[in-house]
Design a protein around this motif. Structure first.
Motif, mmCIF file in Angstrom:
data_model
loop_
_atom_site.group_PDB
_atom_site.id
_atom_site.type_symbol
_atom_site.label_atom_id
_atom_site.label_comp_id
_atom_site.label_asym_id
_atom_site.label_seq_id
_atom_site.Cartn_x
_atom_site.Cartn_y
_atom_site.Cartn_z
ATOM 1 N N VAL A 20 -12.598 -14.682 18.403
ATOM 2 C CA VAL A 20 -11.650 -15.689 18.916
ATOM 3 C C VAL A 20 -12.239 -16.368 20.152
ATOM 4 N N ALA A 21 -12.859 -15.581 21.044
ATOM 5 C CA ALA A 21 -13.461 -16.157 22.248
ATOM 6 C C ALA A 21 -14.591 -17.111 21.878
ATOM 7 N N GLU A 22 -15.419 -16.711 20.920
ATOM 8 C CA GLU A 22 -16.512 -17.590 20.477
ATOM 9 C C GLU A 22 -15.958 -18.852 19.837
ATOM 10 N N ALA A 23 -14.883 -18.696 19.056
ATOM 11 C CA ALA A 23 -14.275 -19.879 18.422
ATOM 12 C C ALA A 23 -13.708 -20.822 19.480
ATOM 13 N N LYS A 24 -13.085 -20.235 20.522
ATOM 14 C CA LYS A 24 -12.551 -21.080 21.594
ATOM 15 C C LYS A 24 -13.682 -21.798 22.324
ATOM 16 N N ASP B 127 -9.426 26.483 7.884
ATOM 17 C CA ASP B 127 -8.254 25.746 8.364
ATOM 18 C C ASP B 127 -8.577 25.006 9.651
ATOM 19 N N GLU B 128 -9.310 25.666 10.536
ATOM 20 C CA GLU B 128 -9.713 25.041 11.797
ATOM 21 C C GLU B 128 -10.643 23.855 11.534
ATOM 22 N N LYS B 129 -11.587 24.049 10.598
ATOM 23 C CA LYS B 129 -12.509 22.956 10.259
ATOM 24 C C LYS B 129 -11.752 21.787 9.652
ATOM 25 N N ILE B 130 -10.779 22.085 8.806
ATOM 26 C CA ILE B 130 -9.985 21.008 8.194
ATOM 27 C C ILE B 130 -9.195 20.281 9.277
ATOM 28 N N LYS B 131 -8.615 21.052 10.209
ATOM 29 C CA LYS B 131 -7.863 20.439 11.302
ATOM 30 C C LYS B 131 -8.789 19.553 12.129
ATOM 31 N N ASN B 132 -9.989 20.076 12.442
ATOM 32 C CA ASN B 132 -10.961 19.286 13.206
ATOM 33 C C ASN B 132 -11.399 18.056 12.430
ATOM 34 N N ALA B 133 -11.568 18.217 11.111
ATOM 35 C CA ALA B 133 -11.971 17.072 10.290
ATOM 36 C C ALA B 133 -10.880 16.009 10.293
ATOM 37 N N GLU B 134 -9.619 16.442 10.236
ATOM 38 C CA GLU B 134 -8.523 15.476 10.281
ATOM 39 C C GLU B 134 -8.499 14.768 11.631
ATOM 40 N N GLU B 135 -8.742 15.531 12.710
ATOM 41 C CA GLU B 135 -8.780 14.918 14.041
ATOM 42 C C GLU B 135 -9.949 13.942 14.136
ATOM 43 N N GLU B 136 -11.107 14.343 13.600
ATOM 44 C CA GLU B 136 -12.270 13.454 13.604
ATOM 45 C C GLU B 136 -11.987 12.185 12.826
ATOM 46 N N ALA B 137 -11.336 12.351 11.665
ATOM 47 C CA ALA B 137 -10.997 11.172 10.860
ATOM 48 C C ALA B 137 -10.069 10.249 11.641
ATOM 49 N N GLY B 138 -9.094 10.833 12.340
ATOM 50 C CA GLY B 138 -8.196 10.028 13.180
ATOM 51 C C GLY B 138 -8.965 9.328 14.291
ATOM 52 N N ASP B 139 -9.897 10.066 14.916
ATOM 53 C CA ASP B 139 -10.713 9.460 15.973
ATOM 54 C C ASP B 139 -11.572 8.328 15.425
ATOM 55 N N ILE B 140 -12.158 8.567 14.248
ATOM 56 C CA ILE B 140 -13.004 7.528 13.639
ATOM 57 C C ILE B 140 -12.175 6.300 13.310
ATOM 58 N N LEU B 141 -10.986 6.515 12.740
ATOM 59 C CA LEU B 141 -10.116 5.381 12.422
ATOM 60 C C LEU B 141 -9.687 4.651 13.685
ATOM 61 N N SER B 142 -9.355 5.408 14.723
ATOM 62 C CA SER B 142 -8.962 4.797 15.989
ATOM 63 C C SER B 142 -10.115 3.986 16.564
ATOM 64 N N SER B 143 -11.305 4.570 16.527
ATOM 65 C CA SER B 143 -12.495 3.869 17.020
ATOM 66 C C SER B 143 -12.756 2.610 16.206
ATOM 67 N N ALA B 144 -12.605 2.721 14.883
ATOM 68 C CA ALA B 144 -12.819 1.555 14.022
ATOM 69 C C ALA B 144 -11.800 0.460 14.331
ATOM 70 N N ARG B 145 -10.548 0.874 14.569
ATOM 71 C CA ARG B 145 -9.518 -0.123 14.918
ATOM 72 C C ARG B 145 -9.859 -0.809 16.233
ATOM 73 N N LYS B 146 -10.294 0.001 17.225
ATOM 74 C CA LYS B 146 -10.660 -0.580 18.521
ATOM 75 C C LYS B 146 -11.825 -1.554 18.371
ATOM 76 N N LYS B 147 -12.825 -1.161 17.560
ATOM 77 C CA LYS B 147 -13.964 -2.055 17.339
ATOM 78 C C LYS B 147 -13.525 -3.326 16.637
ATOM 79 N N ALA B 148 -12.606 -3.185 15.670
ATOM 80 C CA ALA B 148 -12.114 -4.364 14.945
ATOM 81 C C ALA B 148 -11.377 -5.305 15.895
ATOM 82 N N VAL B 149 -10.537 -4.734 16.778
ATOM 83 C CA VAL B 149 -9.817 -5.568 17.744
ATOM 84 C C VAL B 149 -10.804 -6.247 18.689
ATOM 85 N N LYS B 150 -11.813 -5.471 19.119
ATOM 86 C CA LYS B 150 -12.819 -6.033 20.025
ATOM 87 C C LYS B 150 -13.599 -7.154 19.328
#
Length: 188
Positions: free
Chosen positions: A115-119, A86-109
């Motif tokens: 956009v900056a290069e296009a400008k 259960d703890e591993k699953i909870k940690n895996a869910e947190e890791e998945a959330g962190d990975i998704l958050s990181s991926a979103r941040k990278k996508a925004v960056k």
């Protein structure tokens, strides 16, 4: 033969009157021997049959006790493993959330970078277009100057050909300007 039977019967009747319950020493001895034999047979059979049965029952009870203890240990171990998973699953869910958050941040960056290069590219294109427009403007000015020089040369040639007065000169300038067109003078 019937006589013997009657004599035996009569003897029994005569002897039974003197004994209590018809017990004699031989019968008591036989009962005592049979009781002792039954007691010895009971002890012997209990040693041969009851002891092994007791041993089987004791072994079975020990096995059941061990099985219950083993089941309790297994249950505790399973509960621990379940808690760990259960703890591993909870940690895996947190890791998945962190990975998704990181991926979103990278996508925004990446989006901001793109956009900056296009400008920057648009600014370079606008700058290049402005430079090209400036060069074209200078080229048109040079052509107009060449045209004016050509007109001035033609006018000087006409002037030299004949003497001109002020009225003729003004008419010649107007005529030259009409030949060149008004659009030439408006492109500055």
């Amino acid at each position: 033969m019937t006589g013997i039977f009657l004599n035996a019967q009569a003897a029994m009747l005569a002897g039974s009157q003197t004994r209590i319950f018809g017990l004699d020493a031989q019968l008591l001895f036989d009962i005592l021997v049979q009781g002792l034999a039954i007691f010895l047979l009971f002890i012997f059979l209990s040693y041969i049959l009851i002891e092994p049965v007791k041993k089987v029952i004791n072994d079975r009870q020990a096995k059941i006790t061990n099985d219950l203890e083993s089941a309790a240990r297994d249950k505790e171990e399973a509960a621990k493993l379940k808690a760990e998973y259960d703890e591993k699953i909870k940690n895996a869910e947190e890791e998945a959330g962190d990975i998704l958050s990181s991926a979103r941040k990278k996508a925004v960056k990446n989006q901001e970078t793109i956009v900056a290069e296009a400008k920057e590219e648009a600014a370079r294109i606008i700058s290049a277009a402005n430079q090209e427009a400036e060069l074209e403007k200078n080229r048109v000015k040079d052509e107009v100057k060449q045209e004016i020089i050509g007109v001035a040369t033609v006018m000087a040639g006409k002037f030299v050909d004949g003497s001109m007065d002020d009225a003729k000169q003004a008419a010649l300038i107007d005529e030259t300007l009409k030949e060149m067109g008004d659009s030439t003078w408006l492109n500055k």
